[in-house]
Design a protein around this motif. Structure first.
Motif, PDB file in Angstrom:
ATOM      1  N   ALA A 169      77.639  64.798  47.632  1.00  0.00           N
ATOM      2  CA  ALA A 169      78.133  63.466  47.250  1.00  0.00           C
ATOM      3  C   ALA A 169      79.199  62.993  48.229  1.00  0.00           C
ATOM      4  O   ALA A 169      79.239  61.807  48.579  1.00  0.00           O
ATOM      5  CB  ALA A 169      78.683  63.495  45.822  1.00  0.00           C
ATOM      6  N   GLY A 228      77.372  57.858  39.716  1.00  0.00           N
ATOM      7  CA  GLY A 228      76.812  59.195  39.899  1.00  0.00           C
ATOM      8  C   GLY A 228      77.523  59.972  40.997  1.00  0.00           C
ATOM      9  O   GLY A 228      77.825  61.159  40.835  1.00  0.00           O
ATOM     10  N   LEU A 229      77.793  59.304  42.124  1.00  0.00           N
ATOM     11  CA  LEU A 229      78.514  59.962  43.214  1.00  0.00           C
ATOM     12  C   LEU A 229      79.917  60.353  42.770  1.00  0.00           C
ATOM     13  O   LEU A 229      80.379  61.473  43.028  1.00  0.00           O
ATOM     14  CB  LEU A 229      78.582  59.053  44.442  1.00  0.00           C
ATOM     15  CG  LEU A 229      77.277  58.846  45.191  1.00  0.00           C
ATOM     16  CD1 LEU A 229      77.423  57.751  46.231  1.00  0.00           C
ATOM     17  CD2 LEU A 229      76.820  60.144  45.838  1.00  0.00           C
ATOM     18  N   VAL A 233      75.880  48.689  47.000  1.00  0.00           N
ATOM     19  CA  VAL A 233      75.459  49.932  46.367  1.00  0.00           C
ATOM     20  C   VAL A 233      75.513  49.728  44.856  1.00  0.00           C
ATOM     21  O   VAL A 233      76.525  49.277  44.326  1.00  0.00           O
ATOM     22  CB  VAL A 233      76.372  51.098  46.794  1.00  0.00           C
ATOM     23  CG1 VAL A 233      75.958  52.383  46.116  1.00  0.00           C
ATOM     24  CG2 VAL A 233      76.342  51.263  48.312  1.00  0.00           C
ATOM     25  N   VAL A 244      74.750  54.169  41.054  1.00  0.00           N
ATOM     26  CA  VAL A 244      74.808  55.125  42.167  1.00  0.00           C
ATOM     27  C   VAL A 244      76.249  55.533  42.421  1.00  0.00           C
ATOM     28  O   VAL A 244      76.561  56.714  42.581  1.00  0.00           O
ATOM     29  CB  VAL A 244      74.162  54.529  43.438  1.00  0.00           C
ATOM     30  CG1 VAL A 244      74.404  55.419  44.647  1.00  0.00           C
ATOM     31  CG2 VAL A 244      72.677  54.299  43.223  1.00  0.00           C
TER      32      VAL A 244
END
Length: 115
Positions: free
Chosen positions: A54, A14-15, A7, A11
C-alpha cells in the motif's frame, strides 16, 4: 490515476486501512557500542506485507512524474504495468512477454516464407 481521474474514495480508504494495520514504528538498537535508529512495520506478517505494498502504491499515485512514466505491456494478453529502465522497452518482462512476442514474430516470418 494514470488517466487523470481522481482516485476513488474506496481505493484511498483501502490503502489507508492497509497502511494503518501495520504502522511504522521506530526503535533504537544497540549492537555492541554502536547505537542505530531504524524503522520497521509492526503487526502480523500479512498486515506488514499489505502495508508495504500500500505504501508503494500510495507513493506512486501521489507522484505525477512517476505515474506518467508507467507503461502498459505491449503484449496483447498482458495487463501489467511497468516502469521502463530503457525508453525502448515494450514489455513488462523480456523473459515472458518479450520472448512470446519474438517467438510469434519468428513464427509469422517462417510461415510467410513457406507460402
Amino acid at each position: 490515476a494514470r488517466a487523470g481521474e481522481p482516485v476513488p474514495a474506496a481505493v484511498l480508504a483501502g490503502l489507508n486501512a492497509a497502511l494503518g494495520a501495520a504502522p511504522v514504528v521506530g526503535e533504537l538498537v544497540l549492537d555492541g557500542a554502536e547505537l542505530t535508529y531504524r524503522q520497521r512495520r509492526a503487526g502480523r506478517t500479512a498486515d506488514r506485507l499489505a502495508a508495504e505494498l500500500a505504501a508503494a502504491v500510495a507513493e506512486l499515485i501521489a507522484d505525477p512524474v512517476e505515474l506518467a512514466a508507467l507503461r502498459e505491456c505491449a503484449a496483447e494478453d498482458c495487463v501489467l504495468l511497468f516502469r521502463p529502465m530503457n525508453p525502448r522497452r515494450q514489455w513488462c518482462s523480456a523473459a515472458r512477454c518479450g520472448n512470446r512476442a519474438r517467438v510469434a514474430r519468428h513464427y509469422r516470418r517462417q510461415k510467410g516464407a513457406e507460402a
